[in-house]
Design a protein around this motif. Structure first.
Motif, PDB file in Angstrom:
ATOM      1  N   ARG A 324       0.709  -1.147  -0.150  1.00 36.83           N
ATOM      2  CA  ARG A 324      -0.024   0.273   0.022  1.00 36.83           C
ATOM      3  C   ARG A 324       0.765   1.308  -0.050  1.00 36.83           C
ATOM      4  N   PRO A 339      -4.732 -12.377  -0.390  1.00 31.52           N
ATOM      5  CA  PRO A 339      -5.925 -12.473   0.131  1.00 31.52           C
ATOM      6  C   PRO A 339      -7.022 -10.953  -0.642  1.00 31.52           C
ATOM      7  N   VAL A 340      -8.271 -11.350  -0.689  1.00 31.49           N
ATOM      8  CA  VAL A 340      -9.007 -10.433  -1.407  1.00 31.49           C
ATOM      9  C   VAL A 340      -8.999  -8.904  -0.871  1.00 31.49           C
ATOM     10  N   ALA A 341      -9.177  -9.123   0.582  1.00 28.87           N
ATOM     11  CA  ALA A 341      -9.106  -7.578   1.163  1.00 28.87           C
ATOM     12  C   ALA A 341      -7.587  -6.991   0.777  1.00 28.87           C
ATOM     13  N   ALA A 342      -6.568  -7.688   0.997  1.00 28.58           N
ATOM     14  CA  ALA A 342      -5.356  -7.210   0.601  1.00 28.58           C
ATOM     15  C   ALA A 342      -5.172  -6.754  -0.953  1.00 28.58           C
ATOM     16  N   ALA A 344      -7.715  -5.657  -2.783  1.00 29.52           N
ATOM     17  CA  ALA A 344      -8.536  -4.314  -2.730  1.00 29.52           C
ATOM     18  C   ALA A 344      -7.790  -3.110  -2.279  1.00 29.52           C
ATOM     19  N   ALA A 345      -6.905  -3.552  -1.208  1.00 30.17           N
ATOM     20  CA  ALA A 345      -6.133  -2.294  -0.810  1.00 30.17           C
ATOM     21  C   ALA A 345      -4.815  -1.939  -1.382  1.00 30.17           C
TER      22      ALA A 345
END
Length: 373
Positions: A324, A339-342, A344-345
């Protein structure tokens, strides 16, 4: 058919070297401007003449000669020797004119035109050759064609561009749950990378079905999606072997260990796992570099920023790291996992080399951006 689990994990660099040794950049083709967007530019012929070919107006106004306007002002108008010509932006200046004045700077009194202001030669004018001299090459070879490149090409009067556009055949080995999300992602990534994508779907997950799908495609590079694991329905690697492609199965890549690669004749084949995270890692580290090789692309853009905290990595594996972008620098979000959350960020990704234990906090790190702007 049960796929054998690979006993040896092959370094990514070794796989890339093998695939590149079997192929080279594709032959350039001329594409209409709208179709060339996103493709990798090939060599462009030098401009046969300067741009613009002659002086043109940069504003709407009166084409004049600066020497005729000496001393002109609103208080002391200067009569013009002849009626001036009004030109629009981009219009060629009449012979003998070297400046353009706004409409309000010239007034007409009966049959006489008079100037209400002075000008210098070149004012309101784009001189001949000021955009680009004859012999200059405007579109840089080895770079993806941008919207600005298309504007430049149109300004130069070009109708098409010479580009290298590899044909990428994507074979979707059907997932047991019927999902096409991973294949959809790779198709979009390939198109964004400038490839001409030819998508097909194997008739099943067995060796014969995958072999038939491979035999039916004609392309510069082949991407298969799914069927690379060790399950009873994973037959992609066996199909490549049966087709004589001698696949390398098992990559020193995390995620993406079950990916495979082969040369089918002289056509590189990258077999991506069906799992989205593993397929994305295989795309970034294997498929995209091979596609760039075939397209003759130069180095992709990297963004260098300090690392906010340490990245720890396993020796012997190429590990994909999500990052990020923060005010302090790159902040690691996930190492060896996507992972999906990572995802997305994340703003960027980087691959940690297999000979490295990672990167220290504060180290300047060159990462591949995931987002525009």
């Amino acid at each position: 058919m049960t796929q054998l689990r690979p006993a040896f994990l092959t370094p990514i660099d070794d796989v890339l070297a093998r695939l590149r040794a079997g192929c080279g950049p594709v032959v350039p083709v001329a594409l209409p401007l709208d179709e060339s967007f996103g493709c990798v530019a090939a060599a462009m012929a030098p401009l046969p003449c300067a741009l613009p070919a002659r002086a043109v107006a940069m504003i709407d106004g009166w084409a004049l000669t600066a020497a005729d306007l000496t001393g002109a002002s609103a208080y002391t108008p200067v009569p013009l020797p002849s009626a001036p010509a009004f030109v629009a932006v981009g219009g060629s200046l009449p012979a003998g004119c070297d400046c353009v004045l706004e409409d309000s700077a010239v007034e007409r009194v009966g049959p006489v035109f008079q100037a209400l202001g002075e000008a210098i030669p070149g004012q309101g004018v784009r001189r001949a050759g000021e955009d680009a001299p004859a012999g200059q090459t405007l579109i840089q070879q080895g770079r993806a064609v941008t919207l600005v490149d298309l504007f430049v090409a149109r300004q130069a009067g070009l109708a098409d561009l010479s580009v290298r556009r590899p044909r990428l055949a994507l074979i979707d080995v059907p997932a047991s749950d019927g999902s096409t999300a991973t294949a959809d992602l790779l198709v979009a990534l390939a198109r964004a990378a400038g490839a001409q994508v030819l998508r097909s779907r194997a008739g099943g997950r067995d060796v014969a079905a995958v072999m038939a799908a491979l035999a039916a495609v004609e392309a510069d590079v082949v991407l298969t999606v799914g069927g690379t694991g060790a399950g009873p329905g994973d037959a992609t690697v066996a199909a490549l072997a049966a087709a004589g492609a001698l696949p390398v199965h098992g990559m020193a890549l995390q995620p993406g260990r079950s990916a495979a690669a082969a040369l089918h004749g002289r056509v590189p084949v990258v077999a991506c796992p069906g799992a989205g995270a593993a397929a994305l890692a295989a795309w970034w580290t294997l498929a995209e570099p091979i596609l760039d090789w075939l397209a003759g692309r130069g180095h992709r853009r990297r963004v260098v920023r300090p690392l906010v905290r340490k990245i720890a990595s396993q020796i012997g594996l190429t590990e994909v790291v999500l990052l990020r972008d923060t005010s302090e620098g790159w902040l690691p979000l996930a190492v060896g996992d996507l992972p999906v959350a990572a995802l997305a960020a994340a703003d960027a990704w980087v691959a940690v080399a297999p000979g490295s234990e990672g990167h220290a906090a504060g180290e300047a790190l060159a990462a591949s951006p995931l987002r525009a702007g």
